[in-house]
Motif scaffolding. Structure first.
Motif, PDB file in Angstrom:
ATOM      1  N   GLY A 125       0.793  -1.250   0.053  1.00  0.00           N
ATOM      2  CA  GLY A 125      -0.038  -0.028   0.039  1.00  0.00           C
ATOM      3  C   GLY A 125       0.753   1.273  -0.035  1.00  0.00           C
ATOM      4  O   GLY A 125       1.944   1.351  -0.371  1.00  0.00           O
ATOM      5  N   VAL A 126       0.185   2.412   0.234  1.00  0.00           N
ATOM      6  CA  VAL A 126       0.780   3.746   0.548  1.00  0.00           C
ATOM      7  C   VAL A 126       0.818   4.174   1.896  1.00  0.00           C
ATOM      8  O   VAL A 126       0.013   3.903   2.708  1.00  0.00           O
ATOM      9  N   LYS A 127       1.873   4.917   2.528  1.00  0.00           N
ATOM     10  CA  LYS A 127       1.855   5.428   3.556  1.00  0.00           C
ATOM     11  C   LYS A 127       1.190   6.885   3.544  1.00  0.00           C
ATOM     12  O   LYS A 127       1.624   7.592   2.609  1.00  0.00           O
ATOM     13  N   PHE A 128       0.172   7.059   4.133  1.00  0.00           N
ATOM     14  CA  PHE A 128      -0.521   8.474   4.035  1.00  0.00           C
ATOM     15  C   PHE A 128      -0.111   9.301   4.864  1.00  0.00           C
ATOM     16  O   PHE A 128      -0.634   9.406   6.175  1.00  0.00           O
ATOM     17  N   PRO A 129       0.665  10.314   4.516  1.00  0.00           N
ATOM     18  CA  PRO A 129       0.950  11.582   5.421  1.00  0.00           C
ATOM     19  C   PRO A 129      -0.260  12.295   5.434  1.00  0.00           C
ATOM     20  O   PRO A 129      -1.042  12.212   4.498  1.00  0.00           O
ATOM     21  N   PRO A 147     -12.271  -5.783  -2.375  1.00  0.00           N
ATOM     22  CA  PRO A 147     -10.885  -6.046  -2.893  1.00  0.00           C
ATOM     23  C   PRO A 147     -10.420  -6.118  -4.155  1.00  0.00           C
ATOM     24  O   PRO A 147     -11.162  -6.952  -4.846  1.00  0.00           O
ATOM     25  N   ARG A 148      -9.339  -5.788  -4.314  1.00  0.00           N
ATOM     26  CA  ARG A 148      -8.728  -5.970  -5.856  1.00  0.00           C
ATOM     27  C   ARG A 148      -9.463  -5.199  -7.060  1.00  0.00           C
ATOM     28  O   ARG A 148      -9.580  -5.685  -8.094  1.00  0.00           O
ATOM     29  N   LYS A 149     -10.487  -4.431  -6.627  1.00  0.00           N
ATOM     30  CA  LYS A 149     -11.417  -3.922  -7.672  1.00  0.00           C
ATOM     31  C   LYS A 149     -10.965  -2.302  -8.212  1.00  0.00           C
ATOM     32  O   LYS A 149     -11.697  -1.792  -9.117  1.00  0.00           O
ATOM     33  N   ALA A 150      -9.987  -2.121  -7.742  1.00  0.00           N
ATOM     34  CA  ALA A 150      -9.266  -0.623  -8.224  1.00  0.00           C
ATOM     35  C   ALA A 150      -7.730  -0.722  -8.449  1.00  0.00           C
ATOM     36  O   ALA A 150      -6.942  -1.557  -7.936  1.00  0.00           O
ATOM     37  N   GLU A 151      -7.556   0.273  -9.090  1.00  0.00           N
ATOM     38  CA  GLU A 151      -5.885   0.534  -9.630  1.00  0.00           C
ATOM     39  C   GLU A 151      -5.522   1.953  -8.863  1.00  0.00           C
ATOM     40  O   GLU A 151      -6.218   3.047  -9.201  1.00  0.00           O
ATOM     41  N   LEU A 152      -4.477   1.938  -8.199  1.00  0.00           N
ATOM     42  CA  LEU A 152      -3.892   3.264  -7.900  1.00  0.00           C
ATOM     43  C   LEU A 152      -3.085   3.662  -9.093  1.00  0.00           C
ATOM     44  O   LEU A 152      -2.316   3.316  -9.724  1.00  0.00           O
ATOM     45  N   ARG A 153      -3.704   5.195  -9.325  1.00  0.00           N
ATOM     46  CA  ARG A 153      -3.026   5.846 -10.645  1.00  0.00           C
ATOM     47  C   ARG A 153      -2.225   6.849 -10.304  1.00  0.00           C
ATOM     48  O   ARG A 153      -1.425   7.127 -10.870  1.00  0.00           O
ATOM     49  N   ARG A 154      -2.335   7.340  -9.009  1.00  0.00           N
ATOM     50  CA  ARG A 154      -1.360   8.510  -8.519  1.00  0.00           C
ATOM     51  C   ARG A 154      -1.655   8.652  -7.166  1.00  0.00           C
ATOM     52  O   ARG A 154      -2.716   8.377  -6.480  1.00  0.00           O
ATOM     53  N   PHE A 155      -0.421   9.098  -6.515  1.00  0.00           N
ATOM     54  CA  PHE A 155      -0.396   9.482  -4.920  1.00  0.00           C
ATOM     55  C   PHE A 155       0.441  10.460  -4.873  1.00  0.00           C
ATOM     56  O   PHE A 155       1.708  10.725  -5.239  1.00  0.00           O
ATOM     57  N   VAL A 156      -0.046  11.522  -4.212  1.00  0.00           N
ATOM     58  CA  VAL A 156       0.582  12.848  -4.197  1.00  0.00           C
ATOM     59  C   VAL A 156       0.653  13.221  -2.861  1.00  0.00           C
ATOM     60  O   VAL A 156      -0.386  13.310  -2.067  1.00  0.00           O
ATOM     61  N   THR A 157       1.767  13.666  -2.186  1.00  0.00           N
ATOM     62  CA  THR A 157       1.925  14.315  -0.927  1.00  0.00           C
ATOM     63  C   THR A 157       2.108  15.809  -0.804  1.00  0.00           C
ATOM     64  O   THR A 157       2.688  16.294  -2.032  1.00  0.00           O
ATOM     65  N   PRO A 158       1.840  16.629   0.127  1.00  0.00           N
ATOM     66  CA  PRO A 158       2.389  18.008  -0.192  1.00  0.00           C
ATOM     67  C   PRO A 158       3.810  18.256  -0.345  1.00  0.00           C
ATOM     68  O   PRO A 158       4.274  19.388  -0.879  1.00  0.00           O
ATOM     69  N   LYS A 159       4.778  17.176   0.249  1.00  0.00           N
ATOM     70  CA  LYS A 159       6.151  17.453  -0.120  1.00  0.00           C
ATOM     71  C   LYS A 159       6.339  17.237  -1.681  1.00  0.00           C
ATOM     72  O   LYS A 159       7.533  17.658  -2.036  1.00  0.00           O
ATOM     73  N   ASP A 160       5.721  16.609  -2.260  1.00  0.00           N
ATOM     74  CA  ASP A 160       6.041  16.301  -3.717  1.00  0.00           C
ATOM     75  C   ASP A 160       5.758  17.637  -4.326  1.00  0.00           C
ATOM     76  O   ASP A 160       5.944  17.786  -5.419  1.00  0.00           O
ATOM     77  N   LEU A 161       4.872  18.585  -3.909  1.00  0.00           N
ATOM     78  CA  LEU A 161       4.358  19.592  -4.482  1.00  0.00           C
ATOM     79  C   LEU A 161       5.408  21.036  -4.148  1.00  0.00           C
ATOM     80  O   LEU A 161       4.828  22.261  -4.791  1.00  0.00           O
ATOM     81  N   VAL A 162       6.056  20.798  -3.498  1.00  0.00           N
ATOM     82  CA  VAL A 162       7.003  21.957  -3.097  1.00  0.00           C
ATOM     83  C   VAL A 162       8.112  22.175  -4.059  1.00  0.00           C
ATOM     84  O   VAL A 162       8.793  21.095  -4.529  1.00  0.00           O
TER      85      VAL A 162
END
Length: 162
Positions: A125-129, A147-162
């Protein structure tokens, strides 16, 4: 195809002595939510439906985020998703109106993180800050999410936006 955006609330303030449900955003959280609003606007994120926990920090996060979202989305605020696990959150997601193509949920961890893990089947999974945003897509409708009915397309954190 449906799109689900899961946003963990921005950083809250622990210093006021309020009950957990009533904690406001910290200044750092306000900055992060503002950066995420700019990101949403730039990416054209446009939910039809927004489901938000009734906790003060989620409501304040959404209020700031709305500056980056188009108007017109139906917003539902509920205590029903306050600090719930993935199973309960997915059960609630299954009741999203069938005509909804894009939904945004503003909630809490560990429910957000565990929901991504459950829906994608990713054991890591992803760690959610705080103020992290996961975007999932599913070929099934809301009622068929599981369960297993979706795909993660993108994950963005505030640190990614700086």
């Amino acid at each position: 195809m449906i799109t689900l955006h899961l946003l963990r609330h921005a950083k809250s303030d622990w210093d006021g002595g309020e009950p957990d449900h009533d904690r406001p955003l910290a200044p750092r959280g306000e900055r992060a939510a503002s950066a995420m609003a700019v990101y949403c606007r730039q990416q054209g994120i446009a939910p039809d439906f927004i489901l938000c926990s009734s906790a003060r920090r989620t409501l304040e996060t959404l209020a700031i985020l709305r500056g980056g979202l188009p108007e017109g989305a139906k917003v539902e605020t509920t205590r029903e998703i306050y600090e719930v696990g993935a199973g309960q959150l997915v059960a609630r997601l299954k009741t999203i109106p069938v005509r909804t193509r894009i939904a945004l949920v503003v909630g809490h961890n560990p429910g957000m993180e565990d929901t991504v893990r459950l829906l994608t089947g990713d054991g890591v999974g992803v760690k959610f800050p705080t103020c992290g945003l996961a975007t999932l897509e599913s070929a099934s409708g809301w009622a068929a999410l599981g369960p297993r009915k979706a795909e993660l397309r993108r994950f963005v954190t505030p640190k990614d936006l700086v």
